[in-house]
Design a protein around this motif. Sequence first.
Motif, PDB file in Angstrom:
ATOM      1  N   GLU A   3       0.826  -1.195   0.000  1.00  0.00           N
ATOM      2  CA  GLU A   3       0.000   0.000   0.000  1.00  0.00           C
ATOM      3  C   GLU A   3       0.871   1.259   0.000  1.00  0.00           C
ATOM      4  O   GLU A   3       1.923   1.303   0.622  1.00  0.00           O
ATOM      5  CB  GLU A   3      -0.853  -0.040   1.266  1.00  0.00           C
ATOM      6  CG  GLU A   3      -1.673   1.156   1.498  1.00  0.00           C
ATOM      7  CD  GLU A   3      -2.505   1.038   2.763  1.00  0.00           C
ATOM      8  OE1 GLU A   3      -3.478   1.791   2.844  1.00  0.00           O
ATOM      9  OE2 GLU A   3      -2.180   0.225   3.639  1.00  0.00           O
ATOM     10  N   LEU A   5       1.938   4.748   1.204  1.00  0.00           N
ATOM     11  CA  LEU A   5       1.843   5.538   2.423  1.00  0.00           C
ATOM     12  C   LEU A   5       2.305   6.952   2.132  1.00  0.00           C
ATOM     13  O   LEU A   5       3.216   7.159   1.326  1.00  0.00           O
ATOM     14  CB  LEU A   5       2.728   4.951   3.523  1.00  0.00           C
ATOM     15  CG  LEU A   5       2.370   3.571   4.046  1.00  0.00           C
ATOM     16  CD1 LEU A   5       3.401   3.115   5.065  1.00  0.00           C
ATOM     17  CD2 LEU A   5       0.983   3.568   4.658  1.00  0.00           C
ATOM     18  N   HIS A  31       6.828   2.961  -2.625  1.00  0.00           N
ATOM     19  CA  HIS A  31       5.679   2.751  -1.743  1.00  0.00           C
ATOM     20  C   HIS A  31       5.389   3.947  -0.849  1.00  0.00           C
ATOM     21  O   HIS A  31       4.395   3.950  -0.130  1.00  0.00           O
ATOM     22  CB  HIS A  31       5.906   1.518  -0.864  1.00  0.00           C
ATOM     23  CG  HIS A  31       5.948   0.245  -1.642  1.00  0.00           C
ATOM     24  ND1 HIS A  31       6.431  -0.926  -1.125  1.00  0.00           N
ATOM     25  CD2 HIS A  31       5.582  -0.053  -2.909  1.00  0.00           C
ATOM     26  CE1 HIS A  31       6.363  -1.879  -2.027  1.00  0.00           C
ATOM     27  NE2 HIS A  31       5.849  -1.365  -3.125  1.00  0.00           N
ATOM     28  N   SER A  58       0.270   8.540   6.752  1.00  0.00           N
ATOM     29  CA  SER A  58      -1.132   8.169   6.519  1.00  0.00           C
ATOM     30  C   SER A  58      -1.192   7.108   5.437  1.00  0.00           C
ATOM     31  O   SER A  58      -0.324   7.033   4.567  1.00  0.00           O
ATOM     32  CB  SER A  58      -1.973   9.394   6.135  1.00  0.00           C
ATOM     33  OG  SER A  58      -1.496   9.997   4.957  1.00  0.00           O
ATOM     34  N   ASP A  59      -2.236   6.281   5.520  1.00  0.00           N
ATOM     35  CA  ASP A  59      -2.392   5.221   4.521  1.00  0.00           C
ATOM     36  C   ASP A  59      -3.476   5.598   3.519  1.00  0.00           C
ATOM     37  O   ASP A  59      -4.092   6.668   3.614  1.00  0.00           O
ATOM     38  CB  ASP A  59      -2.657   3.866   5.189  1.00  0.00           C
ATOM     39  CG  ASP A  59      -3.968   3.798   5.958  1.00  0.00           C
ATOM     40  OD1 ASP A  59      -4.877   4.629   5.724  1.00  0.00           O
ATOM     41  OD2 ASP A  59      -4.099   2.893   6.806  1.00  0.00           O
ATOM     42  N   ALA A  73       5.309   1.953  10.539  1.00  0.00           N
ATOM     43  CA  ALA A  73       4.561   1.776   9.283  1.00  0.00           C
ATOM     44  C   ALA A  73       5.452   2.091   8.091  1.00  0.00           C
ATOM     45  O   ALA A  73       5.449   1.368   7.089  1.00  0.00           O
ATOM     46  CB  ALA A  73       3.319   2.669   9.289  1.00  0.00           C
ATOM     47  N   ALA A  77       7.103  -0.507   4.898  1.00  0.00           N
ATOM     48  CA  ALA A  77       6.935  -0.255   3.462  1.00  0.00           C
ATOM     49  C   ALA A  77       8.248  -0.358   2.693  1.00  0.00           C
ATOM     50  O   ALA A  77       8.238  -0.419   1.463  1.00  0.00           O
ATOM     51  CB  ALA A  77       6.322   1.126   3.240  1.00  0.00           C
TER      52      ALA A  77
END
Length: 123
Positions: A3, A5, A31, A58-59, A73, A77
């Motif tokens: 995902e 970020l 990423h 933030s995602d 987080a 990534a």
Amino acid sequence: MAELLTVWYDGGCPLCTREIALMRRLDRRGHLRFVDVRDDTCSCPLDRGDLLARFHVSDAQGRFYSGAAAFAAMWRAIPLLRPLGLLALLPGATWALERLYRAFLRVRPKLQRWMRERERHGG
């Protein structure tokens, strides 16, 4: 694919800009999207002061992570740092990392001044 970020960082902080430069080099798969919160064109989804006071990520779903959780987080990534990010998920690890991060925040202004002086004098 992992995902995307968004990394919200303080572009006026010499510590932050060095770390972000390293993260950009390590993010070979793209990423991470980096946003300088000090940039006047930044459309900040949170209070700018809050984004400058602590590190945020933030995602894609709009969830925000702050402090140690944000670093973890971001690390997850980046393949090279992923093991550190996974270790941060262990019980108690994020709590301990957050305590270290808060201690860092207390000395951050002194470190920033020291780095600015060093840069000014060509060091």
